[in-house]
Design a protein around this motif. Sequence first.
Motif, short mmCIF file in Angstrom:
data_model
loop_
_atom_site.label_atom_id
_atom_site.label_comp_id
_atom_site.label_asym_id
_atom_site.label_seq_id
_atom_site.Cartn_x
_atom_site.Cartn_y
_atom_site.Cartn_z
N ARG A 122 0.71 -1.25 -0.13
CA ARG A 122 -0.18 0.19 0.01
C ARG A 122 0.96 1.21 -0.05
O ARG A 122 0.31 2.36 -0.22
CB ARG A 122 -0.91 0.08 1.10
CG ARG A 122 -0.21 0.04 2.45
CD ARG A 122 -1.09 0.30 3.67
NE ARG A 122 -1.51 1.66 3.83
CZ ARG A 122 -0.88 2.61 4.35
NH1 ARG A 122 0.49 2.34 4.81
NH2 ARG A 122 -1.41 3.74 4.30
N ASP A 124 3.80 3.97 -1.46
CA ASP A 124 3.63 4.56 -2.97
C ASP A 124 4.83 4.20 -3.56
O ASP A 124 4.68 3.93 -4.64
CB ASP A 124 3.68 6.27 -2.62
CG ASP A 124 5.07 6.67 -1.66
OD1 ASP A 124 5.72 5.82 -1.22
OD2 ASP A 124 5.01 7.99 -1.55
N ARG A 162 -1.84 3.29 -7.40
CA ARG A 162 -1.03 3.99 -6.27
C ARG A 162 -1.40 5.50 -6.37
O ARG A 162 -1.69 6.03 -5.04
CB ARG A 162 0.35 3.78 -6.27
CG ARG A 162 0.98 2.39 -6.10
CD ARG A 162 0.93 2.02 -4.84
NE ARG A 162 -0.68 1.35 -4.60
CZ ARG A 162 -1.02 0.13 -4.98
NH1 ARG A 162 -0.10 -0.69 -5.88
NH2 ARG A 162 -2.07 -0.24 -4.86
N ARG A 169 0.79 11.60 -4.50
CA ARG A 169 1.82 10.79 -4.71
C ARG A 169 2.48 11.15 -6.30
O ARG A 169 3.51 10.93 -6.43
CB ARG A 169 1.29 9.22 -4.84
CG ARG A 169 1.07 8.78 -3.54
CD ARG A 169 0.53 7.26 -3.39
NE ARG A 169 0.47 6.85 -2.17
CZ ARG A 169 0.03 5.49 -1.82
NH1 ARG A 169 -0.51 5.09 -2.51
NH2 ARG A 169 0.16 5.15 -0.51
#
Length: 413
Positions: A122, A124, A162, A169
């Motif tokens: 999970r 980045d 992601r 991100r």
Amino acid sequence: MVDSVFCFYFRRCFMIFLFFPELFEKKNYDLRIAGGAVRDLLSGMKPEDVDFATTATPAEMKEMFTSAGVRLINNKGEKHGTITARLHEQNFEITTLRIDVVTDGRHAEVEFTTDWEKDAERRDLTVNSMFLGLDGMLYDFFNGYEDLKNRKIRFVGQASERIQEDYLRILRYFRFYGRIVEKPGDHEPSTLQAIKENAKGLAGISGERIWVELKKILLGNHVNHLVRLMYELDVAQYIGLPLNGSLEEFDSVTKNVQNLCPKPMTVLTSLLKVKDDVINLDLRLKISKEEKNLGLFIVKHRQDLTKAMGPEPLKPYQDFIMDSREANTNSRICELLKYQGEEHLLREMQQWTVPSFPVSGHDLRKMGISSGKEIGTALQQLRDEWKKSGYHMDKEELLSCLKKLTFVPKELR
């Protein structure tokens, strides 16, 4: 297992905190260093912060720490699995392994797990997804160490997934690209496509969070390449940058400020053309008052406030400081000199002590000038003479100039 040099560094830095692993081991909970600290240590850098991950839940940690007499600091992160413990005058964040159950591009609802790979999944970027056991064992599920050694930045798994979990991100990708990658242009095409397709999601991210990331990008490597990418991939418009940013000026200024340690706002202002660009940037990013005023100052004076020809090139800047009534003028002038690439003048300015005007109204009253208006006029004219002398004239020399002032009574001339 990480090499012995690292282990020596690790043990030297963290020996006093061996209380932590003992505490967790007694309860059969795993505890490992997580994320950015692992990346920095593997890069040979001292991490700014050391965060831990564990299989213990927040409730289990609270009970364990309370029983051991360890002080706990605020509970703001508890619902996301983070407990902050204070030990030896330092705060340590320990977070329960998590899975993101629901995400909206800004926040996530999490579920606790004991699966280290699920937690890594999970995160980045691969270089941020590693764990380090307190025995020096590296846990790397997505080849982050290999990417770090090869100076490569990749998302964990599918870039689009992601990014959609947290649109910020996109900027984190740019930031770590500038920090780790050796040369510009080394991107996976699928990553750039994912950024372009999801750029609009940044519109829903708070300006404060964007500004934290953008400041680090502006002071990192490959900033010209990365900012141009932001425009090409439609990112710029969603993070407060002007649609028609001055990219040529930006290229010039980023060369000027190399090795001069500019403030992020000094670099960013080169993209801005007019006062309204600074105001619009502030509305989107919620920059500080000091940052806003610096941007406005540079936009206003970058063309007209320049070095003088002749033996005193710094004098226009010095005169500006002496005439200013604002406390931060000296600092802003130094940032302007960086912007203009005046490295030699910057060093002179940093060594220059702002002189004090040696004449006061009291001195003039002692000489028989009683009118407040005449005192004010005389002081201003004497200041002008003082400026012309390069701020070298002393009180006696300045007072001797009174005879040149036409409004002064004849008996004083």
